[in-house]
Structures are given as C-alpha cells and as structure tokens.
Design an enzyme around this catalytic site. Structure first.
Site, mmCIF file in Angstrom:
data_model
loop_
_atom_site.group_PDB
_atom_site.id
_atom_site.type_symbol
_atom_site.label_atom_id
_atom_site.label_comp_id
_atom_site.label_asym_id
_atom_site.label_seq_id
_atom_site.Cartn_x
_atom_site.Cartn_y
_atom_site.Cartn_z
ATOM 1 N N TYR B 124 0.839 -1.204 0.000
ATOM 2 C CA TYR B 124 0.000 0.000 0.000
ATOM 3 C C TYR B 124 0.870 1.249 0.000
ATOM 4 O O TYR B 124 0.647 2.195 -0.767
ATOM 5 C CB TYR B 124 -0.950 -0.007 1.209
ATOM 6 C CG TYR B 124 -1.904 -1.174 1.167
ATOM 7 C CD1 TYR B 124 -3.049 -1.117 0.388
ATOM 8 C CD2 TYR B 124 -1.640 -2.339 1.883
ATOM 9 C CE1 TYR B 124 -3.926 -2.200 0.317
ATOM 10 C CE2 TYR B 124 -2.504 -3.421 1.817
ATOM 11 C CZ TYR B 124 -3.639 -3.350 1.037
ATOM 12 O OH TYR B 124 -4.490 -4.423 0.958
ATOM 13 N N ASN B 147 -12.248 -1.336 -5.021
ATOM 14 C CA ASN B 147 -11.951 -1.586 -6.435
ATOM 15 C C ASN B 147 -13.130 -2.295 -7.106
ATOM 16 O O ASN B 147 -13.453 -3.419 -6.751
ATOM 17 C CB ASN B 147 -10.690 -2.463 -6.517
ATOM 18 C CG ASN B 147 -10.366 -2.905 -7.941
ATOM 19 O OD1 ASN B 147 -10.917 -2.366 -8.897
ATOM 20 N ND2 ASN B 147 -9.461 -3.874 -8.052
ATOM 21 N N CYS B 155 -5.858 -5.866 -7.445
ATOM 22 C CA CYS B 155 -5.636 -5.455 -6.065
ATOM 23 C C CYS B 155 -5.218 -6.642 -5.193
ATOM 24 O O CYS B 155 -4.734 -6.446 -4.077
ATOM 25 C CB CYS B 155 -6.865 -4.739 -5.493
ATOM 26 S SG CYS B 155 -8.369 -5.697 -5.597
ATOM 27 N N HIS B 156 -5.373 -7.869 -5.723
ATOM 28 C CA HIS B 156 -4.898 -9.027 -4.948
ATOM 29 C C HIS B 156 -3.372 -9.047 -4.845
ATOM 30 O O HIS B 156 -2.814 -9.766 -4.030
ATOM 31 C CB HIS B 156 -5.406 -10.329 -5.583
ATOM 32 C CG HIS B 156 -5.002 -10.519 -7.019
ATOM 33 N ND1 HIS B 156 -5.672 -9.920 -8.068
ATOM 34 C CD2 HIS B 156 -3.978 -11.222 -7.585
ATOM 35 C CE1 HIS B 156 -5.096 -10.269 -9.216
ATOM 36 N NE2 HIS B 156 -4.061 -11.041 -8.948
ATOM 37 N N GLU B 182 -0.818 -17.245 -9.729
ATOM 38 C CA GLU B 182 0.199 -16.443 -10.416
ATOM 39 C C GLU B 182 1.619 -16.821 -9.979
ATOM 40 O O GLU B 182 2.598 -16.251 -10.473
ATOM 41 C CB GLU B 182 -0.053 -14.949 -10.144
ATOM 42 C CG GLU B 182 -1.381 -14.466 -10.730
ATOM 43 C CD GLU B 182 -1.587 -12.954 -10.573
ATOM 44 O OE1 GLU B 182 -0.655 -12.257 -10.112
ATOM 45 O OE2 GLU B 182 -2.686 -12.485 -10.908
#
Lengths: 152, 186
Positions: B124, B147, B155-156, B182
């Site tokens: 952040y 979001n 945003c993950h 990912e």
C-alpha cells in the site's frame, strides 16, 4: 415522493411473461414475437427518461398495445386468427375470449386489458391514447358484442 | 404459455447491439466461484464475487444509469480472457476498463495498480509513493478495498508492509488463490 425506476432488468423480468401472453392474445403467436421485441426495445429507449416509476406495469401494457395496434394494421388476415383462451384468464372472460379476435382492434385491446389483466380504465385509456370515457365505452361495447356472439 | 427462451435471448442481444444499454452484465463460472461481469459502453465496469445480481444491479444503475440488462455478448471477450487467466494461459488482460464514475483519487490509484505485473507484489505504501502521495497508504488501501474491477485491476497483488495479506473484498481465501495461481510467494 415518486418512485425511481428500478434497473431495467427488474422491470423486464417483472413484465415480460405477461406482456408476451398479452401480445399472443392480440396478435397470435407469430406476430407476437416481433411485437414483443419491438415493445421492449421501445421501452428501453424511453426508460432512461422516465420521471417516475409509479405504474410501470400499465406503462408496459401501453407500449405493447400501441405496438400491437400498429402490427394489426399491417397484418394480413391469416395472422389475425385468435389464439385459444389463455389459461390465466378469468373463467367468465376465458369462455368468451376465443371470440375476441372478431372484435374491432381497439375494443379487443380494451376488453383484454380490462378483463384479462385487470387494468384500470385510466391505464387502458393511456394505452389506447383515448379518454377514460372512451376506454369504458370501448370495453363495454366489446363485451356486449362478445356476449351476443357467445350466445348466438 | 411462457416466453420462449430464444425470444428472450433475441431481445437481450438486440438491446446491446442497438447500443441501448447503460450496462450489460452476465454471470460467469470461475475456479474461485461465480463472478458477475458488467460492462458499460466504455468498457468493463464491474466484476463482483457476489454473483447474486440483487445488490450489484442497484449500484450499477446508480453509477451508470438505469438501463441495466443481463446480456452476455458485451462481456464475452472478458469472459474468455478470464477463462484463459484461470487456466494459466494469460498474464495480462486486454480489455478496456471504465473507471470514469469513480472519484479522481481512486482512478489514479487504480491506474497505478494496473501497472503491478503478474505474479509480483506491491505494498500500500509503495503504491502511495508511486502516485506521489507517500503518506496516503491508508487512503490507497481504502481505494483498493472499493476496487470495482478486481482480478483485471489486480488489487490481490497488494499486501501490507510486513508481507501479510491484510484484506480483500472477495475474502482472503480468494486473494491467496489468485496469488498462488500467479506463482507469487507470500
């Protein structure tokens, strides 16, 4: 305070079945298909500009009626054959409805809106683009004509 | 006598094809649960983990206009790209997004967020610094928490300064699942 219009999906879900059956009653199944799409595309074009949503059901019937009357003006006679009475009609009306196809078109729409869908005369008047008094007259003369045919 | 499905489908397609919709949406399946996908004329405007359209439709109508209709075609491309993403065949999304109804600060944060690469983590505070507001980490967190287009706007991939997952509007389990997909190490 006037109610704001709900998302169109809500309006569509709430009215689509009833409007489809109404159009089939007025036009027969084949012409009803085009009239159905035309009705809801017209509704969608106007929907964003609605000032309030106090009587969306009657509004939907108004659009459908105008589309159906236009359609009947264009229709060839074989498309005018009436459908069998729909199962959701009131019994007394259902017994006579198979004859409704022989009525003049505004009388037919007035009778079906009043006795098939319980619409108030003010809403029928809006649908027909006439006065409330004229809507009453169209309905009652349609019913008289039906009764005559029914007993004949 | 009920409305034939083909007639219902035909109307929904025609409504979108004639450009009469403020928002078109549909519900898609995914390995992390059903997703509600929505697009305006400008682009994808909502991905929701809550597939029950109830609440989402009202919010979409307030933000974009009342002509909100379920119509699959406008979100087909997004659906295909999400399928590819979940199958591991796609790392970046190539769809237009519509953030135009959001506050300017949130748009700025989401633009920066879109640059965080696949499989990498940001914090952040790091995002706050990148938009030139180094002390706004908390406000950045708030903007990410709201979001409207998760997964596509990733945003993950944003975690706390200690590397903890912190939070996710779709729940921490989904955040963990996306990061595992990912290959990010948390």
């Amino acid at each position: 305070m006037p109610t704001a219009a709900p998302p169109f999906e809500r309006f569509y879900e709430a009215t689509r079945e009833e409007i489809y059956r109404y159009l089939v009653r007025l036009l027969g199944r084949q012409s009803a298909e085009d009239a159905f799409q035309e009705t809801f595309l017209k509704a969608l074009r106007a929907y964003g500009r609605l000032v309030h949503a106090d009587n969306l059901r009657a509004w939907a019937f108004t659009i459908a009626t105008r589309v159906a009357l236009d359609e009947r003006r264009r229709a060839r006679p074989e498309h005018d054959l009436p459908e069998l009475a729909a199962s959701d009609a009131r019994p007394a009306f259902a017994e006579l409805e198979h004859l409704a196809g022989t009525l003049p078109r505004t009388e037919r729409a007035a009778v079906v809106l009043r006795y098939g869908y319980d619409l108030a005369y003010a809403d029928i008047a809006a649908a027909l683009g006439s006065s409330e008094e004229a809507a009453r007259q169209a309905t009652s003369s349609g019913v008289r004509r039906l009764r005559k045919k029914g007993v004949a | 006598m009920t409305l034939p499905i083909e007639l219902d489908d035909r109307f929904r397609s025609a409504a979108a094809a004639e450009g009469l919709l403020d928002v078109a949406y549909d519900v898609a399946d995914s390995p992390i649960g059903p997703l509600l996908l929505a697009a305006s004329e400008r682009g994808v405007c909502r991905i929701s983990f809550n597939p029950e359209p109830e609440a989402a439709l009202e919010a979409l109508a307030r933000a974009h206009g009342v002509r909100v209709l379920r119509s699959p075609r406008p979100v087909d491309e997004l659906r295909h790209q999400l399928d590819d993403y979940f199958e591991g065949r796609r790392r970046d999304f190539d769809v237009a997004v519509d953030t135009s109804v959001l506050p300017a600060f949130q748009q700025l944060v989401l633009e920066e967020l879109a640059r965080v690469p696949y499989g990498e983590l940001a914090t952040y505070g790091g995002l706050a610094a990148r938009i030139g507001r180094p002390r706004a980490a908390r406000a950045v967190g708030g903007a990410l928490n709201r979001n409207p287009i998760p997964i596509v706007l990733p945003c993950h991939r944003v975690v706390g300064s200690t590397g903890s997952l912190v939070g996710y509007a779709g729940g921490l389990e989904r955040k963990r699942a996306l990061l595992e997909l990912e290959g990010a190490t948390v």
